[in-house]
Motif scaffolding. Structure first.
Motif, PDB file in Angstrom:
ATOM      1  N   HIS A  82      -2.084   0.194  -0.326  1.00  0.00           N
ATOM      2  CA  HIS A  82      -2.032   1.658  -0.286  1.00  0.00           C
ATOM      3  C   HIS A  82      -2.862   2.194   0.887  1.00  0.00           C
ATOM      4  O   HIS A  82      -2.419   3.094   1.610  1.00  0.00           O
ATOM      5  CB  HIS A  82      -2.541   2.223  -1.606  1.00  0.00           C
ATOM      6  CG  HIS A  82      -2.425   3.701  -1.720  1.00  0.00           C
ATOM      7  ND1 HIS A  82      -1.214   4.361  -1.707  1.00  0.00           N
ATOM      8  CD2 HIS A  82      -3.380   4.667  -1.822  1.00  0.00           C
ATOM      9  CE1 HIS A  82      -1.418   5.656  -1.805  1.00  0.00           C
ATOM     10  NE2 HIS A  82      -2.727   5.869  -1.873  1.00  0.00           N
ATOM     11  N   ARG A  86      -1.508   4.292   4.156  1.00  0.00           N
ATOM     12  CA  ARG A  86      -2.079   5.574   4.599  1.00  0.00           C
ATOM     13  C   ARG A  86      -2.517   5.508   6.051  1.00  0.00           C
ATOM     14  O   ARG A  86      -2.317   6.463   6.808  1.00  0.00           O
ATOM     15  CB  ARG A  86      -3.269   5.954   3.712  1.00  0.00           C
ATOM     16  CG  ARG A  86      -2.868   6.535   2.392  1.00  0.00           C
ATOM     17  CD  ARG A  86      -4.021   7.230   1.685  1.00  0.00           C
ATOM     18  NE  ARG A  86      -5.315   6.635   1.956  1.00  0.00           N
ATOM     19  CZ  ARG A  86      -6.212   6.289   1.040  1.00  0.00           C
ATOM     20  NH1 ARG A  86      -5.946   6.483  -0.226  1.00  0.00           N
ATOM     21  NH2 ARG A  86      -7.353   5.773   1.376  1.00  0.00           N
ATOM     22  N   SER A  89       0.539   5.615   8.236  1.00  0.00           N
ATOM     23  CA  SER A  89       1.078   6.973   8.222  1.00  0.00           C
ATOM     24  C   SER A  89       0.259   7.899   9.120  1.00  0.00           C
ATOM     25  O   SER A  89       0.819   8.730   9.855  1.00  0.00           O
ATOM     26  CB  SER A  89       1.086   7.489   6.788  1.00  0.00           C
ATOM     27  OG  SER A  89       1.492   8.833   6.754  1.00  0.00           O
TER      28      SER A  89
END
Length: 117
Positions: A82, A86, A89
């Protein structure tokens, strides 16, 4: 695997059976002051009460340890994945922002050149 040629009761890690009543009987410590009938009764009580619960608890605990470790490991891996998503992104968002700023500056220059002529 052929179990017909097996002898004995198995090992601690791989018992011949998982049923506590069919496993090798555990004998209680007997002293010379116990009569044979009392020793047999004490051994029988020890086998049926303590051995069953201790073996069942040991089995449950031993089965739950790898599950807990695997669960913790998977939770860590999910957290890492995760965080990595992130970060990727964020990098992509900054790249798109720089690209948009360059396009904006090109449009301003083109407008300025058109006004000057």
């Amino acid at each position: 695997m052929n179990t017909a040629h097996r002898t004995g009761f198995g090992t601690i890690d791989r018992p011949l059976t998982h049923d506590p009543l069919k496993q090798a009987p555990m004998t209680a410590y007997t002293t010379s002051e116990l009569t044979p009938s009392k020793a047999a009764a004490t051994a029988e009580d020890f086998i049926t009460t303590g051995a069953i619960t201790s073996r069942q608890n040991r089995t449950r605990e031993m089965q739950l340890i790898p599950e807990a470790l695997a669960r913790a490991h998977m939770a860590d891996r999910l957290r890492e994945a995760h965080a990595e998503r992130r970060a990727i992104s964020l990098v992509n968002a900054r790249r798109m922002q720089r690209r948009a700023e360059r396009v904006s500056m090109r449009a301003r220059r083109a407008l300025a050149m058109a006004v000057m002529n």
